[in-house]
Each structure stands twice: as structure tokens, then as C-alpha cells.
Design an enzyme around this catalytic site. Sequence first.
Site, PDB file in Angstrom:
ATOM      1  N   ASP A   1       0.876  -1.158   0.000  1.00  0.00           N
ATOM      2  CA  ASP A   1       0.000   0.000   0.000  1.00  0.00           C
ATOM      3  C   ASP A   1       0.922   1.219   0.000  1.00  0.00           C
ATOM      4  O   ASP A   1       2.120   1.111   0.287  1.00  0.00           O
ATOM      5  CB  ASP A   1      -0.953  -0.005   1.202  1.00  0.00           C
ATOM      6  CG  ASP A   1      -2.152   0.924   0.972  1.00  0.00           C
ATOM      7  OD1 ASP A   1      -2.078   1.807   0.087  1.00  0.00           O
ATOM      8  OD2 ASP A   1      -3.157   0.789   1.681  1.00  0.00           O
TER       9      ASP A   1
HETATM   10  C1  NOJ Z   1      -3.950   4.108   0.132  1.00  0.00           C
HETATM   11  C2  NOJ Z   1      -5.121   3.171   0.077  1.00  0.00           C
HETATM   12  O1  NOJ Z   1      -5.180   2.414   1.260  1.00  0.00           O
HETATM   13  C3  NOJ Z   1      -5.063   2.236  -1.125  1.00  0.00           C
HETATM   14  O2  NOJ Z   1      -6.264   1.515  -1.178  1.00  0.00           O
HETATM   15  C4  NOJ Z   1      -4.825   3.007  -2.385  1.00  0.00           C
HETATM   16  O3  NOJ Z   1      -4.794   2.119  -3.479  1.00  0.00           O
HETATM   17  C5  NOJ Z   1      -3.540   3.799  -2.263  1.00  0.00           C
HETATM   18  N1  NOJ Z   1      -3.647   4.710  -1.138  1.00  0.00           N
HETATM   19  C6  NOJ Z   1      -3.205   4.585  -3.523  1.00  0.00           C
HETATM   20  O4  NOJ Z   1      -4.096   5.631  -3.667  1.00  0.00           O
END
Ligand code: NOJ
Length: 725
Positions: free
Chosen positions: A250
Site C-alpha cells: 500500500d
Molecule cells: C492508500 C489506500 O489504502 C489504497 O487503497 C490506495 O490504493 C492507495 N492509497 C493509492 O491511492
Amino acid sequence: MRNQFLFLAAASLVSAQGFSADWDAAYTKAKTALGKLSQNEKLGLVSGVGWGKGACAGNTAAANSIGYGGLCLQDGPLGVRDRTGITAFPPGIQAASTWDRDLIRQRGKGIGAQTKALGIHVILGPVAGPLGQFPEGGRNWEGFGNDPYLCGVSMEQTVGGIQEAGAQACAKHYIGNEQEKNRDTMNAVIDDRTFHELYLWPFAEAVRANVASIMCSYNKISGKWACENQQMLDAILKKELGFRGYVVTDWDAQHTTVDSANAGLDMTMPGSNYGGMNVLWNNGQLSNAVNNRQVPQARLDDMVTRILAAWYLTKQDSGYPRVVTGGSNVQTTADKNLAKAVARDGIVLLKNEDILPLVKPRSIAIIGSHAVSNPRGINSCGDMGCNTGALSMGWGSGTATLPYLSAPADAISSRARQEGSTVTTTASDNSYQGASAAQNADVAIVFITADSGEEYITVENNKGDRNDLNAWHAGNELVKAVANVNRNTIVVVHSVGPILLESFADLPNVKAIVWAGLPGQESGNALVEVLYGDVSPSGKLPYTIAKRASDYGTSIQATTDNFSEGLYIDYRYLDKNNIAPRYEFGFGLSYTTFNYTALSITSTATSGPATGATVPGGASSLFDTVATITATITNSGPVPGAEVAQLYLGLPSSAPATPVRQLRGFEKQMLQVGESASVTFELRRKDLSYWDVGGKRWVLPAGSFRVEVGGSSRDLRLSGMMTVA
Ligand code: NOJ
């Protein structure tokens, strides 16, 4: 459909309804390509180029020696984020509410096709974590409800659809990221059985479907960060489940250079000092670590091989479009219709006392601020970070820019006028104004909502997770005030998850409750088709609507989540504790009625542990069909309609304590008036097994299984026993 399934099952490389894939061939190509790469190119493949540098939320470098243009990774689970001219499909939770395998797959395909048309390689979805341990969990709506089987089927179909269209899917967030509060520091401690039977299950189905990538989450699991957790990444994902794609962090979920590489992480995002962690892979750190043998070269090569294999697997090596920046229009009429079908077929009719479908009422009052579009503009709040106007999705990175919004009040008004009704709209949540609009109307339609999202935005004091399970903006008061003066009150709920309905559900003047969920761009058009009976409602709840918050038995945690309720979330908890819900898991009314007859059970199952070589998803025998259950459903009512027949299983007493019943099959069947059809549930060995903690394996217990088939988890019309020796 059956024939197709049998045909596909015969071809050994194909997962039943996931993505048809040949990993061996993809690996062969990837290994050949690996041999041509320089060390720098390899390093460029495994790390983002830096936040904000590139067309997507995440971007990796090109490797010219093999004609690899680099990857563009973009949110998100309901459509392509931050682009115009795309479709804002209904979120995952609405897709799950349809309980329609084919429609769920089509939605995935629609998302995948737009992803590809925009030249984006990886779409950051679908979501299986959070699963929904907490009804208040801020991001539950991005996923498919809290039952692992329903979520698992939805993952399988969505991954299948996205990848069939040519994009790479990314199953996220792995794992234990069940709440937004303190998600960056939270420690998830999940006992092994609960882990396998609930939280891992839908990820295993995504692996089974040949998902290209999996995103590790922000939190810790048993004290170790998810993205450097050797047990989670290497032992479970790659070895136990046989996952052959790559693990990506993530955004900024990486905490170390060496440990994460050695634990099984394959790609780090976004590749800059975003958020303050200075532990990257792309500024010489990983290169140094490989040079001084802290990370084996073979591990770097494995990362690269996995990333390239996923790229070959989805055929992105030939003719993939270039990344489109700036304006675009990739939405087709078919996409709009598909978005409407998901929104409509996910609508759950909870209460209906001879009022729906509407038949030319003389006058209709439409009431509530949530009946109309946000007056400041449908996309005026960044990442949907407000609950103003008609609610079509929650907030955060899992949103998309609405190309338009069919607002409920507009769609109802235009239909009502065609039918000769007069309409007044009062876009206010004020009880006094609502009541005065309602008092002279034949029918009053009141709109209420509850919203939630990702923790980086706080909306009306809700920092991601919901503060409670009540309707927002004094919705209960508004409904009561309207029902006080109008005998034909219809409540329409747009919500990210369950809300407590006790203050009005039994009021005699509340004649109908329509759970319209989170409908995406086609909100009003979908709703009208149900309200006016163009179709009979056919959605079923993908979670329980309880009478009190405490009836769920879980609540958002502070620093450590011990998952102390174990297997008992949602209906599993209410069943165990004999708690009557307001509306149970799987519930949903129709404009017609269905009879269930002729339960038949045949089984070839034998007790004992699963065996066989590891295939994507786990030991191969887990996916053998070991029981076939059929039942006949008949449309015994006045109009055509679709029924979701559900199969619940109770394990024999030789198994360790297990929920009273668990969903292990469902089939949605359209039926004309008087028509009958046989529905078939094929149960796999896995569906009959429990996770044996001592032996670390799935075991199918001997004894008598209770088989129940019906229209919800508490409307079990047929039951029988199945004995396994
Ligand atoms: C954080 C989020 O938890 C995730 O779901 C997302 O894909 C990423 N940011 C990128 O935006």
C-alpha cells in the site's frame, strides 16, 4: 452456463470462473526477459518512481532492453480514479448485494476495459480487506460484505472480469486492515482458524482466480508490519496459496529495505519519501543491500520475474495502449446500462406493505437533502469527502469522478410526471419542512443516508470509520416527522453499511423501506425501475441489519485488534447468541413470491485433510466438487422476478465449534410467473472443511452436515442432512 463451466473445468489451466491463465508459460517468458535486464533495470521494475511523478498513483520505470514500458498503477475498486469520461460503477458492496455472479463479473470487465483503454496497467482493486469485522469500518463499502464466501465469489468474478478485459487486478488490502482508526499503527492478532476461515478466504479465492497482484496493508499482523511479514507474504501467500504474481505495498506501507525484500515483498509504492519513511528501494538502498548480500540477488530476480510474469499473463506485452493523460471518454452506453443494472439489482426491498410498486399516485412528495445532487456540484468534494446531496459512494481513494449523476429526485419526478402524478421536492432534512411537504401528498418518499470512507478525510467528525450506526443528518427524526403526517411513507436509504432502523421500522405509516445502498452514477434511474415495478427488486443484504449496535458483538479497537470474537461476526454472532436481527443477512423482498421444493443432496465427500499439489488457491483437492445439492424454486406470485437461493451449511459435531450455519452456495435465478427451475450448488471440498490449527491444513470432518436452502439466512425453506464417512 453449466456447459461452459464443465468445458472450462476440463481444461486444467483454467480456474472455474476466475481468469483463464497459464502461469508456466508466463514464467518462461519472464525468465527469458530477466536474462536480458541490467541490474538497474531490475531495480527500476520493483520500485515506484516517486509520488506525483507519472500519470498514475504509482508508476514504475521502463526497461527498454525488453520493450517494457513500465507500469502505471491507478485506483480503484469501482472504476478509474481521477479521470474524466469513465464510469463510476456502483461500489463493491452494491455488486455483492446483487448476488449475481454474472453481473459481478461484467462489472469487473467494464472496469478492466476502461482501465486498459486509458493505458493503465494495474487497477488497484478489488477489495477483500476490510472484510467487515466492524459494521462501522470506514472502507467496508469498497469490498463485498462480511461473509467470506460471498466476498470470495465476488473477488473471483471481479478479478476474472478485470483481467479478461486485459488489465491487471490488485487484491487489497492484505490483511487485517479492518478499521481506519490508527490503521498505520494497528496490530492485528488473528487466531489461525479465524484467519483462514474468514479473512484469508476471499484472498485465497482471488489467488485461485489468478490475480496478478496483491497489496499488503498498513497495519501489523502479530507485531510485524504486513509488508515485511514473512509469515503472511512468503509462507502463506506464496507457499500455502501458491500465489505466483507479485506483492505490492500500500502507498507508503513499507518500513524497511532489507526485511521487506526478504519477507517476500516484490514492489514498493509510490517510491518516494511520501509520508516520512526513508526506507526505500529506489535510491540505492536495495541496490546496496543486494551488493552487500543482505538481500540475495535471487530474491531481486524473483521479484522481477513475478512482475513480468503477471504482465505476460495478462498479455500486456503486446499492443497495450499508451497511458492517456488529460481528457478522455472511454464510457460506452453499455457501461452506463451495466452500471444501472448493478445499482438496480443491488437494491434490497426491506419492507413493503401494499405500496410498491407505485401505481400512479396522484401526488408525490420527495423529501430530504439526499434526494437531490450536491448543489455545489456532484464532484465538488475531493475524493467525495462530504455527505452532501445524493450519496452514490463513500469517500477516499476508492472513489471515481462522477461523469454525471442521475439524482433520485430528478429521475422520480420525470417518471412521476409521465404517469400523471404531481411532484414536489423538498431538499431539506428539517423535520418541520419535511412534514409540511408530506402532509398533503398521496405518497411521501424520504431519503436518508450514512457515509464513511478513508481516514485521510474527516467528514462531519467521522475520521474514516463511522462514529455510530445511526442515519446522518437527523434522518430518523425526518422519517418520523414525515410518517407522522403521511400514511404512505416510503423510506429510501443510501448507506455504506448497516444503520439502525428501530426508531421507525415498525411505524404503521412507514409502508416501505427501500435499501438502495451505494448506487454510483445511475442512482435515480436504477431506483425508479424498482419503485415503479419495471423490475421486481432482487437484491439481498450482504450484511445483517441489527436492532442495536451491540448486537454485532464487535467494536472499533484502539491499538491492538485481537479479533476476540473469532469466527463470530455478523450473522454468525447473532445466530450463536440467539439475537433476532431487524433484517438478517441474505434478506430481501420481491414483488413476487417463491416456493422452494425438492431438495436433493448427493455427495462423494470423504472425511480427512485436503491433499494434492499446491495450485493457485491452495491444495488442489480443495477445489474438487464433492457434493451437489439441488432444489427447485417456483415463482408462485404475480410478476416475473429473480430469486437468490442460498445454501447454508452446519458442520458435524466432530468438527471444532463452528458457527450454526455458514453460507456455502448461492444462485440467482430469474423466473417468469408460474415458472420453475432447478438450482444447483456445487460444493467444493473447501466448502465442507474447517481449518485444523494443529495440523495446519483444511480438514473435512466426518459426520452429519446440516444442509439448509432458502431465501435468506433465516428464511430456510428446505433442510436435510448429508453424512460423510
Ligand atoms: C492508500 C489506500 O489504502 C489504497 O487503497 C490506495 O490504493 C492507495 N492509497 C493509492 O491511492
